[in-house]
Scaffold this motif. Structure first.
Motif, PDB file in Angstrom:
ATOM      1  N   VAL A   1       0.589  -1.156   0.236  1.00  0.00           N
ATOM      2  CA  VAL A   1      -0.159  -0.105  -0.270  1.00  0.00           C
ATOM      3  C   VAL A   1       1.215   1.333  -0.070  1.00  0.00           C
ATOM      4  N   LEU A   2       1.983   1.418   0.640  1.00  0.00           N
ATOM      5  CA  LEU A   2       2.731   2.562   1.205  1.00  0.00           C
ATOM      6  C   LEU A   2       3.237   2.580  -0.313  1.00  0.00           C
ATOM      7  N   MET A   3       4.143   1.169  -1.100  1.00  0.00           N
ATOM      8  CA  MET A   3       4.707   1.277  -2.528  1.00  0.00           C
ATOM      9  C   MET A   3       3.815   2.077  -3.537  1.00  0.00           C
ATOM     10  N   SER A   4       2.904   1.511  -3.411  1.00  0.00           N
ATOM     11  CA  SER A   4       1.419   2.364  -4.541  1.00  0.00           C
ATOM     12  C   SER A   4       2.144   4.017  -4.895  1.00  0.00           C
ATOM     13  N   PHE A   5       2.104   4.788  -3.068  1.00  0.00           N
ATOM     14  CA  PHE A   5       2.222   5.724  -3.897  1.00  0.00           C
ATOM     15  C   PHE A   5       4.155   6.651  -3.752  1.00  0.00           C
TER      16      PHE A   5
END
Length: 274
Positions: free
Chosen positions: A35-39
């Protein structure tokens, strides 16, 4: 009571809860990273899992890498069709194995566990040999992937629905028959609603397994490229952050479906209780 004794007593009461929380944290940390790396805007570094800058561009352009859109659509199409076919056939087989006695029933109950217990490379290579021997050698593609996915999803559906059927109270069906309901009415108004949560769970499990599969798909895909195969190929050059967007979206959709089903079930229970 001494402080040490109190501490031991407190640990004894909360040990199971603490271990459970640790397991949950261990399970959800990788999901949190996705989820973090999607941003993540990783244009400044070759390390794709090093957070650089926050950006919305990955979500605004989720299919920016070439070929990614087609692979996601292909995986969704195969997963939906495989889920539909496997759920229908698996549900029928589960009813047959749970409600009827026939020659070979015990052997059938044992055989359905083989695809679940066998390594995927064994199933994938076996299916490849089957397709090649039956004339699919030069035509591996959508149809062979679909057949392969139905094959390994079928066992999971049967086991899941059978577990739901084994937990049903036969008295409910007998009560419906005593109230002059025929077999068809009893099935659709009593049995099927009670089994439906298990069927939905089996369908969700089948979709997840089909969408996520790589080994069996890679052996039987031919020239087709599904989303897991795209990720594997992209990993050799550097995984685009949009891959994390697709993963996050699928996770959120799955959670939403599960929560929606649970809310619907609780509302039904309250309505019946009222």
């Amino acid at each position: 009571m001494s402080t040490l004794a109190r501490l031991r007593r407190w640990i004894g009461k909360h040990l199971v809860l603490g271990l459970g929380l640790l397991v949950l944290v261990y399970t959800f940390v990788p999901i949190a990273v996705v989820v973090l790396m999607s941003f993540n805007n990783n244009s400044k570094s070759k390390n794709v899992y090093k957070f650089q800058d926050f950006t919305w561009n990955n979500w605004l352009h989720p299919f920016k890498p070439g070929g990614m859109k087609d692979s996601v659509i292909l995986s969704i199409e195969i997963a939906l069709l495989a889920t539909l076919v496997a759920t229908i056939l698996g549900t029928l087989a589960a009813f047959a194995l749970s409600r009827h006695k026939f020659v070979g029933r015990k052997a059938a109950n044992l055989i359905i566990f083989l695809p679940m217990a066998s390594p995927e490379i064994v199933m994938g290579s076996s299916l490849l040999a089957l397709f090649v021997s039956r004339g699919f050698g030069g035509q591996l593609g959508f149809i062979t992937i679909l057949i392969a996915h139905v094959m390994f999803c079928l066992s999971f559906v049967i086991v899941t629905v059978k577990a739901r059927l084994s937990g049903l109270d036969d008295n409910l069906e007998q009560a419906a028959m005593d109230l002059y309901a025929n077999e068809v009415q009893t099935f659709w108004r009593v049995t099927f609603p009670l089994v439906l949560p298990g069927i939905i769970g089996a369908a969700l499990l089948s979709f997840s397994l089909s969408f996520d599969d790589f080994i069996v798909t890679n052996l039987n895909a031919g020239q087709e490229v599904t989303f897991p195969m795209f990720v594997y190929g992209a990993n050799q050059r550097g995984v685009p952050m949009q891959v994390n967007v697709i993963g996050t979206a699928m996770f959120v959709i799955a959670i939403a479906i599960v929560l929606g089903n649970e809310i619907f079930r609780r509302r039904q229970e309250k309505a019946l209780a009222a």
